[in-house]
Write a protein that holds these residues in place. Structure first.
Motif, PDB file in Angstrom:
ATOM      1  N   LYS A 153     -99.875  13.907 -59.365  1.00 61.03           N
ATOM      2  CA  LYS A 153     -99.417  12.382 -60.862  1.00 61.03           C
ATOM      3  C   LYS A 153    -100.994  11.422 -61.007  1.00 61.03           C
ATOM      4  O   LYS A 153    -101.705  10.893 -60.196  1.00 61.03           O
ATOM      5  CB  LYS A 153     -98.703  12.297 -60.818  1.00 61.03           C
ATOM      6  CG  LYS A 153     -97.497  12.789 -59.878  1.00 61.03           C
ATOM      7  CD  LYS A 153     -96.809  12.762 -61.077  1.00 61.03           C
ATOM      8  CE  LYS A 153     -94.845  14.018 -61.743  1.00 61.03           C
ATOM      9  NZ  LYS A 153     -95.563  15.219 -62.118  1.00 61.03           N
ATOM     10  N   ILE A 154    -101.029  11.080 -62.289  1.00 55.63           N
ATOM     11  CA  ILE A 154    -102.523  10.055 -62.407  1.00 55.63           C
ATOM     12  C   ILE A 154    -101.092   8.644 -62.854  1.00 55.63           C
ATOM     13  O   ILE A 154    -100.412   8.512 -63.673  1.00 55.63           O
ATOM     14  CB  ILE A 154    -102.846  10.342 -63.819  1.00 55.63           C
ATOM     15  CG1 ILE A 154    -103.091  11.686 -63.325  1.00 55.63           C
ATOM     16  CG2 ILE A 154    -103.290   9.410 -63.400  1.00 55.63           C
ATOM     17  CD1 ILE A 154    -104.146  11.866 -64.527  1.00 55.63           C
ATOM     18  N   ALA A 155    -102.153   7.497 -61.508  1.00 59.13           N
ATOM     19  CA  ALA A 155    -100.774   6.569 -61.879  1.00 59.13           C
ATOM     20  C   ALA A 155    -101.509   4.987 -62.353  1.00 59.13           C
ATOM     21  O   ALA A 155    -101.273   5.103 -63.226  1.00 59.13           O
ATOM     22  CB  ALA A 155     -99.839   5.892 -60.628  1.00 59.13           C
ATOM     23  N   CYS A 156    -102.645   4.821 -62.119  1.00 63.74           N
ATOM     24  CA  CYS A 156    -103.541   3.968 -62.320  1.00 63.74           C
ATOM     25  C   CYS A 156    -105.220   4.435 -62.621  1.00 63.74           C
ATOM     26  O   CYS A 156    -105.762   3.616 -63.643  1.00 63.74           O
ATOM     27  CB  CYS A 156    -104.378   3.763 -60.556  1.00 63.74           C
ATOM     28  SG  CYS A 156    -105.411   4.046 -59.840  1.00 63.74           S
ATOM     29  N   HIS A 212    -108.211   5.337 -61.418  1.00 62.15           N
ATOM     30  CA  HIS A 212    -109.058   4.432 -60.866  1.00 62.15           C
ATOM     31  C   HIS A 212    -109.283   4.206 -59.698  1.00 62.15           C
ATOM     32  O   HIS A 212    -109.965   3.227 -58.862  1.00 62.15           O
ATOM     33  CB  HIS A 212    -109.377   2.926 -61.833  1.00 62.15           C
ATOM     34  CG  HIS A 212    -108.143   1.699 -61.477  1.00 62.15           C
ATOM     35  ND1 HIS A 212    -107.212   1.677 -62.669  1.00 62.15           N
ATOM     36  CD2 HIS A 212    -107.874   1.652 -60.849  1.00 62.15           C
ATOM     37  CE1 HIS A 212    -106.300   0.516 -62.080  1.00 62.15           C
ATOM     38  NE2 HIS A 212    -106.384   0.395 -61.309  1.00 62.15           N
ATOM     39  N   VAL A 247    -107.389   3.761 -57.270  1.00 66.42           N
ATOM     40  CA  VAL A 247    -106.922   2.999 -56.181  1.00 66.42           C
ATOM     41  C   VAL A 247    -105.718   3.224 -55.708  1.00 66.42           C
ATOM     42  O   VAL A 247    -104.589   2.725 -54.352  1.00 66.42           O
ATOM     43  CB  VAL A 247    -105.987   1.345 -57.242  1.00 66.42           C
ATOM     44  CG1 VAL A 247    -106.016   0.669 -55.646  1.00 66.42           C
ATOM     45  CG2 VAL A 247    -107.858   0.964 -57.200  1.00 66.42           C
ATOM     46  N   PHE A 295     -92.509   9.709 -57.937  1.00 64.77           N
ATOM     47  CA  PHE A 295     -93.671   9.310 -58.910  1.00 64.77           C
ATOM     48  C   PHE A 295     -94.701   9.514 -58.028  1.00 64.77           C
ATOM     49  O   PHE A 295     -96.282  10.303 -57.813  1.00 64.77           O
ATOM     50  CB  PHE A 295     -94.174   8.123 -60.005  1.00 64.77           C
ATOM     51  CG  PHE A 295     -94.955   8.723 -61.113  1.00 64.77           C
ATOM     52  CD1 PHE A 295     -94.442   9.544 -61.932  1.00 64.77           C
ATOM     53  CD2 PHE A 295     -95.889   8.256 -61.248  1.00 64.77           C
ATOM     54  CE1 PHE A 295     -94.483  10.457 -63.504  1.00 64.77           C
ATOM     55  CE2 PHE A 295     -96.778   8.428 -62.155  1.00 64.77           C
ATOM     56  CZ  PHE A 295     -96.476   9.092 -63.074  1.00 64.77           C
TER      57      PHE A 295
END
Ligand code: FES
Ligand code: FES
Lengths: 782, 179
Positions: B58-61, B63, B65, B122
């Motif tokens: 998953k991609i949540a930020c 960047h 972190v 997630f």
């Protein structure tokens, strides 16, 4: 003739299970199932069935909206205002529309009042959008949109916005177009002066001046809370697909059925031609309840491009433009007689929801402790900042921070223990029991006077009470299907946003049919199924579990009738035991579930049930929403350690005692309470949206500078669940999410006071704020 | 500007700069080699989720972190949003889809289910990958070690207590069988 359906009398369990149960007689609709006994005698309800979608989630197979990929799908990107306040002079999309790979470009900013110029009111406000073959092409095309802005004076600080010469966010005629952060009413019903809207008179009653005159003791405090962002791990996301028959949407939403209604209305489509789906959903916390401009944008681009369009926010877009919890400044005064009896409460609050209204600090100050003289006046302050929306325990979380500290302060002035004072002024026996259990677990009797530790590390204990209305969605339906091979499905458009409602549905249906939860196929998150409730306001379980049980019971009754006629017995004599149907007291007349289902005349039978009114009625109802007679609440106790040299507060322990009616899956409830507490600790100590007052830009639109609580900051959390039977519905279950969040920051603040002997009345309680409160560094608001 | 441009052309000619167009690479993911074409700027997370269809990561930020995008490079847990696909080279990539065996889930996955260390889920694949990496190097982690191992993960739903509980239970079980 009246067309009220027939009713019958039913004896239902009543009371707190651990104190001993009684029964209560209620008049219930005849087509509702018989009384459900207490959890102790049940096989599935009240047990910790594993989460229905756990396997999919731990293996990565769970499909979230961000994972949806359709053939020919385009990717959208949004051009956003770089100015906090500007008139949109002109916009030229032609170069962007002609760029390679771009299939559609669209202006999305609209004038508030038609015919007037388009005015942008916060940095990050959507201006235009494009759909292209790849995300990179879409992003590149944004650079080709030619926009002329005329920057206007702006204000982002609520205190500054209240001054008479501050730049105005709105003019009077625009008020009925102002977005609401939660309340359905129009802003136009309140007076507007500059940027200050109000007062909104909330539950004022009696004579406050007389009440204060009669008080032996008065506490008077100014409390401030910050803007918090939702920080859902899955960003706002939608895939919209127009086709000949209508519109299909996959959306990370808290309310599939509601979004369908909004899309249908907006695009002039019949409800039957709009389908909204969400499988796995990566958190909402109030920010994903509506179709939203982003939802409209994706659907419009799809219509224009004649292709599916995917729109997913980046984290900075999430932080700037997906909602937030409004700030508050609350001036709270409470008067009491020397025995603690409250004589007057006065709450004058200002709150800013940015360009939205509805920033009131909830109803907790007027509802938790009865008081004959109450004055609650609220003012909304408009600023050039992204609009707020509901966020976990909206209003009451801010309100509890002020109220529960004031009550503690009052207790100290009256030389009463804070729990003892609350027991005197809070008539709820359930709350009293919550406090008794919490006090016992945290070791309240060992609590010391404020600032008792001689060294720089100081420990303290504090508590706060939570309150939340028990919401119910009346427009809720659920279907249960039984197939001829014995397999069972439960269907509703209700979405599982991480609460585990799918597990709960399987447990309720399994209980009624004598099966295991794993045997029930859960099909939810799709508006092709009967409309379920939203997942907000802590209303999902309360709304959907009674019709789920009722539908299962009706399917069972239908199966019983089939078997009874084959056996030539009275269907009333049939029961389900150990996975088989038998005649009561006659173990020889027995048939397995599968064999029984095989006797059905058709491939499957089905029953759909709607949410009946609570058996004892509602306190309030309006449209699809109702409020039950009970309250939801809980008491939270916190133990903290404050480093008075560095200013760092560590929350060591939280005991959270909560009531959600009949608990259906205690472990999932425990998960949710832990989540509410942790969000509260994070709110109390770390989180804050910071806007640059010189540019209007958010300075921390990321997870680096916007601090969220991590595992190392998490306290030990002990969750104590009451089992509270009220005989209100076929499941007697209510919600938990919001009450779990409401009391935490207040309990921590009271514990900090107990540790250091100085009251911190502003959030977040950062190290700097602590040092300022202690007078060790200059500044602060104390 | 012109100078920079010339330098860039020279560097490309000399093979020092790749791209900006598509480049062929081979990624070894979950034991299988995959040929794909990526732009140099494509992150490993994007390559996995896009062309390879492995959306469990998953991609949540995006960047570096939150650790939602955690995968293994060889035995090291990394944030795949902060690694370029073209720099992975020969290293073995393991994603959440490749963690379980044919028959059985990984013990960490079982423990997450048993202790309900999941809410919206997630952040869960990332947490599972970090926890499994921890268990591989330390079969009996204590509370502090677990908290340190997951300290880079953000979970807004607040699953940390149940994650720690699940991992403590794994660390104290009778026979640590990690194969
Ligand atoms: S998505 Fe990679 S660290 Fe957050
Ligand atoms: S389970 Fe929702 S973010 Fe972790």
């Amino acid at each position: 003739m009246n067309d009220e359906p027939p009713r019958r009398r039913e004896q239902l369990p009543f009371g707190l299970a651990h104190l001993g149960l009684e029964t209560v007689e209620r008049d219930i609709p005849a087509d509702e199932p018989p009384a459900l006994g207490p959890n102790a005698g049940l096989r599935q309800i009240g047990k910790n069935a594993p989460r229905w979608d756990a396997r999919a989630k731990v293996t990565g197979a769970a499909r979230y909206t961000v994972d949806v990929a359709l053939p020919g799908m385009l990717h959208a990107a949004v051009l956003r205002s770089p100015w906090p306040h500007a008139r949109l002079r002109s916009i030229d999309l032609s170069r962007a529309a002609a760029a390679p790979g771009v299939h559609a470009a669209l202006g999305v900013a609209e004038p508030l009042v038609s015919g007037k110029p388009i005015v942008l009111r916060y940095v990050g406000q959507p201006v235009a959008a494009v759909a292209a073959e790849t995300p990179a092409l879409a992003q590149a095309a944004l650079q080709l949109i030619d926009v002329r802005y005329e920057p206007l004076p702006f204000v982002t600080d609520p205190d500054r916005a209240r001054q008479a010469d501050a730049p105005a966010v709105y003019q009077k005629p625009e008020l009925d177009k102002v977005p609401s952060a939660g309340l359905p009413a129009s802003a136009a019903v309140y007076p507007l002066s500059g940027n200050v809207l109000g007062p909104e008179n909330r539950n004022s009653r009696g004579d406050v001046a007389a009440g204060f005159a009669a008080a032996a003791v008065v506490v008077d405090g100014m409390y401030r809370t910050q803007v918090q962002t939702h920080c859902c791990m899955e960003p706002h996301a939608i895939v919209a697909s127009w086709h000949e028959d209508g519109l299909d949407v996959w959306m990370s939403t808290q309310f599939t059925a509601g979004v369908r209604v909004q899309l249908a209305r907006h695009f002039g489509l019949p409800l039957s031609r709009v389908r909204v789906q969400v499988q796995a959903m990566g958190g909402g916390f109030g920010s994903k309840s509506q179709m939203g401009l982003y939802g409209r944008t994706a659907a419009s681009l799809s219509r224009l491009a004649r292709a599916p369009v995917r729109l997913v926010y980046r984290r900075d877009e999430e932080q700037m433009d997906s909602g937030n919890r409004p700030s508050s400044a609350q001036h709270l005064r409470i008067g009491a007689r020397s025995d603690g009896t409250l004589t007057a409460i006065s709450l004058h609050s200002h709150g800013s929801a940015g360009i939205a209204f509805g920033a009131a600090p909830g109803g907790i100050a007027s509802a938790l402790y009865p008081c004959p003289n109450m004055e609650s006046l609220h003012y909304d302050v408009f600023t050039h900042a992204g609009p707020s929306c509901a966020m976990r325990g909206p209003g009451n979380t801010q309100g509890a921070f002020a109220l529960e500290q004031s009550i503690d302060e009052l207790a100290e002035k009256l030389a009463l223990d804070p729990v003892v004072l609350r027991d005197r002024i809070d008539p709820s026996p359930v709350h009293r029991e919550e406090r008794r259990l919490g006090a016992e677990r945290i070791g309240w009797s060992q609590r010391r006077a404020p600032a008792s530790d001689p060294g720089p590390l100081k420990r303290g204990v504090g508590m706060a009470q939570s309150l939340w209305p028990a919401n119910v969605q009346l427009n809720t339906a659920c279907e249960v299907r039984l197939w001829r091979d014995g397999s069972v499905e439960v269907l509703s458009s209700v979405q599982d946003i991480g609460t585990g409602v799918g597990t709960v549905l399987a447990q309720v249906v399994a209980e009624e049919l004598g099966l295991e939860p794993a045997a029930i196929r859960v099909r939810i998150g799709d508006t092709e199924f009967p409309s379920g409730p939203p997942s907000y306001g802590s209303r999902t379980t309360a709304s959907i579990t009674p019709p789920a049980r009722t539908a299962a019971w009706r399917v069972k009754e239908a199966l019983f009738r089939t078997i009874a006629s084959a056996w030539q017995v009275d269907a009333q004599t049939l029961i389900i035991q150990d996975g088989a149907i038998q005649v009561r007291n006659d173990p020889h007349r027995r048939i397995s579930w599968r064999e029984a289902a095989a006797a059905l005349r058709t491939d499957r039978i089905s029953a759909t049930a709607g949410r009946a009114d609570d058996y004892a009625g509602f306190r309030h109802r309006s449209g699809d929403a109702a409020i039950a007679l009970n309250d939801l609440g809980g008491a939270q106790f916190a133990e903290v350690e404050v480093d008075t040299e560095s200013g760092v507060i560590r929350v060591l322990r939280v005991v959270a005692v909560h009531d959600c009616g009949r608990p259906i899956n205690p472990r999932q409830i425990e998960s949710q309470v832990q989540g509410g507490v942790l969000m509260g600790v994070s709110y109390a100590l770390m989180e804050e949206r910071i806007l640059d007052s010189n540019t209007g830009w958010m300075l921390n639109p990321n997870f680096i500078d916007y601090k969220l609580l991590g595992a190392q900051d998490a306290p030990d959390i002990e969750v104590v669940l009451l089992e509270n039977y009220q005989g209100f519905s076929a499941s007697d279950a209510y919600g938990i999410s919001e009450p779990a969040n409401i009391a935490t920051a207040a309990a921590i603040a009271n514990a900090v006071y107990n540790a250091i002997g100085v009251r911190i009345r502003s959030l977040p309680m950062t190290p700097a704020a602590v040092l300022q409160a202690l007078g060790m560094v200059p500044g602060g608001r104390h | 500007m012109a100078n920079e441009r010339r330098n860039e052309d020279k560097a490309v000619a000399a093979g020092h700069i790749a791209g900006p167009g598509l480049l062929p690479i081979v990624l070894q993911v979950n034991g299988e080699d995959h040929d794909l074409m990526v732009e140099p700027r494509t992150t490993l997370a994007e390559a996995l989720r896009g062309p390879l269809g492995l959306t469990g990561t998953k991609i949540a930020c995006n960047h570096g972190v939150c650790s939602a995008c955690t995968v293994w490079l060889d035995d090291l847990a990394v944030a795949s949003c902060s690694v370029l696909a073209i720099e992975v080279g020969e290293r073995r990539i393991t994603t959440i889809e490749g963690l379980a065996g044919q028959e059985h889930l990984h013990p960490v996955q079982e423990a997450f289910i048993a202790h309900d260390a999941i809410q919206c889920g997630f952040c869960t694949p990332g947490l599972v990958m970090s926890c499994a990496a921890l268990l591989a190097r330390n079969p009996h982690p204590d509370r502090k070690e677990i908290e340190t191992a997951i300290s880079g993960h953000l979970c807004r739903c607040g699953t940390y207590p149940h994650v720690v509980q699940a991992m403590l239970a794994l660390g104290t079980r009778e026979e640590p069988d990690l194969e």
